[in-house]
Scaffold this active site. Structure first.
Site, mmCIF file in Angstrom:
data_model
loop_
_atom_site.group_PDB
_atom_site.id
_atom_site.type_symbol
_atom_site.label_atom_id
_atom_site.label_comp_id
_atom_site.label_asym_id
_atom_site.label_seq_id
_atom_site.Cartn_x
_atom_site.Cartn_y
_atom_site.Cartn_z
ATOM 1 C CB CYS B 416 -0.978 -0.015 1.157
ATOM 2 S SG CYS B 416 -0.187 -0.287 2.755
ATOM 3 C CG HIS B 460 -4.744 0.379 3.370
ATOM 4 N ND1 HIS B 460 -3.929 -0.364 2.559
ATOM 5 C CD2 HIS B 460 -5.723 0.875 2.561
ATOM 6 C CE1 HIS B 460 -4.366 -0.307 1.331
ATOM 7 N NE2 HIS B 460 -5.462 0.451 1.286
ATOM 8 C CG ASP B 476 -6.952 1.551 -1.561
ATOM 9 O OD1 ASP B 476 -5.724 1.583 -1.794
ATOM 10 O OD2 ASP B 476 -7.452 0.807 -0.698
#
Lengths: 321, 661
Positions: B416, B460, B476
């Site tokens: 991430c 995250h 995202d």
């Protein structure tokens, strides 16, 4: 009753010599009063507990013999008062007589001034004479002409009386009965004992041959030992249960007083001592209970039960462990 | 007490030593190994010294010890103030105390101090497991105290040493059980403040967790950390997993290596106007201690807890770091709008790129701007790029100085933080305001306890881009590469197979976590508010602290009276187990046909049994012995001794009756 009880914390109450002397004394009385071991034990328990004994039964079953045998076995000064309808208190206590030489009244002690007094047929005397005796029993002293005279120690009264339904008697009032720690009956002897009685020589001769087994010092020592017998909390629980049951029982009008409870404990202690134990068991309480309770209980009017029945029922109904 | 205090026996000394050891061990998890080792060595040394019958130590040895400890402490902490240096000092002093513990009085002092030291371990950890561990220490402390009692010294010592310990431990446990109602009473009624009256100085950086910076690899540690970050109780149905973005610090400033949080000021008070959309989601979060001030909330929070600021970037910052378990309520709008008009300085900050870093990536962004018609197309192009050629992995190859360039055009592997950072750089290159948002994504829904567990491994990083007229939008990029990550979590994404999650241990883990959650909520987080809630069903709506105090005094007074009465009655109640054992004996005899009548005394009954002889010879003599013992216990003493009763009961239990046949 001789059961070995291991692992007991209470010390043996008596040295062996004293214990043997006590056993001998009990055995000697049993040799004269045949077949009445339980009553003899109670009589001794009463003496050791410092109480007075009332023997109640029909004439001729050995009341006087028991009293005489006790007197002869315990090395105590002894006097006998035969109660009659015309007996006066001064006949018991004694009188002050004017002594010309001294120019003063001098007290002449009556037959009450002895360590063991046999009051024979106590219920034939008038209440006035009875109460003179009973007061002396309670106070261990008498008062005559304003002077108090102490009675000798140990002071042990054994009274006998005929059952109340016989003619020519004055029933002892309930309050006075309380002065006697134990009341025992003798009842007819069983078959074997009666046969032995009939075939053996005269009781009076036997009594005359008795030798003292316990002297005054020993008697005092034994009485002291009796007070030291251990009473556990559990035993007091049992005594309280008995007292409580006597007060709440439907057929009993008046139950046992705290004084009766104290007497019960004292007598049970003495009973344990006679058994050679330094502590009380429920069995000791049960053994003396009827003799303690029967003459103190007042049955309810409608119960129809005798006092002895009631005492027995209480013992049956109160549980013990 | 008069006269000199009695010298301890070896047995007593060992108990005190064990109690001290327990107190020191309770601190072992957070003390430097050297301090723990020194303290343990001291305890062992004092025990050996004592065992050899060594005399009192000369003063200079103590002085040397003090000097050594002081030196170690100062080297380790450079201070003696604070939670950790303080507890290290306490452990060292406690261990040294044992060296000079010779008399009963010394031992009492040592136990007193050990109690304090043990208690202070709870400043570091209030989890259920640790609390239970300290409880074991309390048992030892009480056992040692009991061992110091005069009567315990004269008690006969059983043969085996383990069996010798048990009566003392049992007595200690019984004492604790007796004290439990009083403790409960204190827990419930001692007036609570909504926040602690005092706190220990925070130890920043001691815990793993989301921080306000992000450099390559910083999230990686978290992704492998299985411990709980927070737990969430939703008011209603939890939102779908793909919406569970727990917003934390927002990172705007990038220096080529590290992303940093930017102070953006407080969000406008008319937050409701700035956000709009569907119905709000209400929930309560129990946050594990993080030593950081960040609070987490679903994108984006509208109602926020007290003593907390909501920045312009919609991240929540508490006034103080969260140094202990913290429970708060919040509400969030899943469909949100904010910052429709971007201020000039914020626009500049979210477009800024460090000069001389990642030239290829910046150029890629610029080329998209030239070639593609609008912002939407640029965002889509970036996501397509990730989707087509990139891998999600938790063990990416190392990156060089131009980390984004290396990642985008070289390794093409990462997780991430790489995707979020690369995406933001690309967007800024294309002239779209963008920034990195850190936090947690997803969580594990515990069906047993009906709550969501978010672990550190759920950490995250994602991106936010600003679009004219729309405001900030969540993008995202990791989801473009690995939708699994968002759907099932980081570990599932790397391991691929969801079956990995199945198995019996998962259910077990759920239950354990449920217990921890309940412990946190019911005990650790029991504050003034919850105390009031507890009393509300009793009709007490508003309660003053002094009323609580009176309640406490009243309740403890009642308990004290009850305990006194119980103690007074205890000698009589002692007969009860004896009664039970005797009843058992009589019951056994009744079953072989020789029942006792209620009014039959033991002597009479025993005699009757001897006469009737219902039992075999061997049995009969044991029964007679039992009766003799019973009489001895119950009637030959004023009160039956406990040991005798226990022994009697044991023998009655073992008695097997055989009839004469």
């Amino acid at each position: 009753m001789s059961v070995s009880l291991a692992t007991t914390a209470a010390a043996p109450p008596l040295d062996s010599g004293l214990h043997r002397a006590l056993d001998d004394a009990v055995a000697q009385v049993n040799g004269v009063v045949l077949g009445k071991a339980a009553q003899v034990q109670l009589a001794f328990a009463c003496f050791l507990a410092g109480g007075h004994l009332l023997i109640e039964d029909l004439p001729g079953v050995g009341k006087t013999t028991l009293a005489h045998a006790l007197a002869a076995t315990l090395d105590l000064s002894f006097s006998r008062i035969q109660f009659t309808a015309d007996l006066l208190p001064s006949d018991i206590i004694g009188v002050g007589i004017y002594e010309r030489g001294d120019g003063a009244f001098k007290f002449h002690p009556g037959p009450l001034f002895a360590q063991l007094v046999l009051a024979d047929e106590i219920n034939r005397a008038t209440p006035k004479a009875q109460s003179a005796l009973l007061e002396a029993m309670a106070e261990h002293q008498v008062t005559a002409d304003g002077t108090t005279h102490a009675l000798p120690e140990p002071f042990f009264v054994v009274a006998t009386q005929n059952p109340l339904d016989l003619a020519g008697t004055f029933a002892l009032p309930d309050s006075q009965l309380d002065r006697f720690m134990l009341r025992i009956g003798l009842d007819y002897p069983d078959r074997d004992a009666e046969r032995a009685l009939l075939t053996a020589s005269d009781r009076r001769e036997l009594i005359a041959r008795l030798v003292p087994r316990l002297d005054t010092t020993q008697a005092v020592e034994l009485r002291a030992a009796a007070t030291r017998v251990l009473v556990s909390a559990a035993l007091i629980d049992y005594v309280q249960a008995l007292l409580g049951a006597s007060r709440s029982h439907a057929q009993i009008r008046v139950g046992l007083s705290p004084r009766a409870g104290l007497a019960l404990l004292q007598a049970a202690r003495a009973h344990a001592l006679l058994d050679g134990r330094g502590y009380c068991l429920p069995e000791d309480v049960q053994a003396v209970f009827a003799a303690i309770a029967a003459h103190r209980l007042i049955p309810a009017a409608a119960s129809g039960a005798t006092r002895e029945d009631l005492a027995r029922r209480l013992l049956e109904q109160v549980a013990v462990r | 007490m008069s006269g000199p205090s009695p010298i301890l026996t070896m047995r007593q000394f060992s108990w005190v030593g064990a109690a001290v050891l327990a107190a020191v061990l309770a601190h072992a998890p957070h003390l430097p190994a050297i301090i723990t080792a020194l303290a343990l060595a001291l305890v062992a040394a004092s025990w050996l010294h004592r065992r050899r019958g060594g005399s009192a130590l000369p003063g200079w040895i103590k002085l040397v010890l003090i000097a050594v400890f002081a030196l170690v402490l100062i080297v380790q902490y450079r201070s003696v103030i604070g939670r950790e240096p303080g507890s290290a000092l306490a452990c060292a002093m406690l261990a040294s105390k044992l060296l000079e513990t010779r008399t009963r009085r010394d031992a009492l002092a040592a136990i007193c101090f050990a109690s304090f030291t043990l208690m202070s371990a709870l400043l570091f950890d209030t989890s259920l497991a640790f609390t239970l561990a300290t409880f074991a220490g309390v048992v030892l402390l009480l056992a040692a105290l009991r061992e110091l009692e005069p009567q315990a010294v004269t008690a006969p010592k059983p043969a085996s040493s383990l069996r010798a310990c048990w009566p003392t431990l049992r007595a200690s446990l019984i004492s604790l059980a007796i004290a439990a109602p009083l403790a409960l009473c204190g827990f419930l009624f001692i007036p609570r403040l909504d926040s602690p009256l005092w706190r220990t100085p925070a130890d920043a950086g001691a815990r793993t967790g989301i921080s306000d910076t992000m450099s390559p690899g910083s999230v990686q540690n978290l992704l492998l950390d299985d411990s709980a970050a927070f737990r969430v109780d939703f008011d209603g149905t939890p939102p779908p997993r793909a919406q569970l973005y727990w917003r934390g610090p927002v990172l705007t400033d990038f220096d080529g290596e590290t992303w940093r949080r930017r102070e953006t000021g407080i969000a406008p008070p008319d937050a409701r106007e700035a956000t709009a959309g569907s119905a709000a989601i209400g929930y309560a979060i129990t946050l594990e201690a993080s030593d950081k001030p960040w609070l987490f909330a679903l994108d984006v929070p509208v109602d926020i807890p007290a003593e907390t600021q909501r920045g312009r970037d919609m991240s929540l910052v508490r006034r103080r770091p969260v140094t202990e378990l913290f429970r708060y309520r919040a509400r969030s709008l899943p469909d949100y709008r904010f910052d429709r008009d971007l201020s000039a300085d914020l626009r500049a900050a979210t477009l800024a790129l460090p000069g001389g870093f990642n030239p290829r990536s910046v150029e890629q962004g610029r080329s998209w701007r030239r070639e593609l018609p609008d912002d939407d197309a640029i965002v889509r192009a970036a996501l397509d790029l990730f989707h087509d050629a990139f891998f999600y992995t938790l063990s990416p190859p190392p990156l060089g100085r131009d980390s984004v360039d290396d990642f985008l055009f070289g390794t093409k592997r990462g997780f991430c933080e790489h995707f979020a950072a690369a995406f933001v750089v690309l967007m800024r290159g294309a002239g779209i305001p963008a920034r990195v948002v850190t936090g947690y994504q997803g969580g594990y829904f515990n069906p047993v306890g009906d709550y969501l567990l978010v672990r550190q491994s759920d950490a995250h990083a994602w991106a936010e881009v600003w679009r004219a007229g729309r405001g900030w939008m969540r993008v995202d990029p990791t989801a473009a590469v690995s939708p699994t990550r968002v759907e099932f979590g980081a570990q599932a994404a790397t391991l691929g197979e969801r079956t990995w999650y199945r198995g019996w241990w998962l259910a077990t883990r759920n239950r354990i976590d449920l217990v921890n959650h309940a412990w946190n909520n019911l005990v650790v987080q029991f504050n003034g508010q919850r105390q009031r809630a507890l009393l509300r069903p009793l009709g007490i709506d508003h309660i003053e602290p002094d009323t609580l105090l009176w309640l406490l005094i009243g309740a403890s007074g009642l308990m004290l009276v009850a305990a006194t009465l119980w103690a007074m009655r205890t000698s009589r109640r002692r007969a009860a187990p004896l009664d039970a054992a005797y009843d058992a004996l009589c019951g056994k005899l009744a079953r072989v046909g020789a029942p006792r009548s209620d009014n039959e005394g033991p002597l009479t009954y025993a005699r009757r049994l001897r006469v009737a002889q219902p039992l075999s010879q061997r049995c009969a003599s044991e029964v007679q012995r039992l009766f003799a013992d019973y009489v001895g216990l119950r009637y030959a003493r004023a009160f039956p001794p406990m040991e005798g009763i226990v022994e009697f009961a044991r023998r009655v239990r073992r008695l097997r009756l055989e009839t004469r046949s």
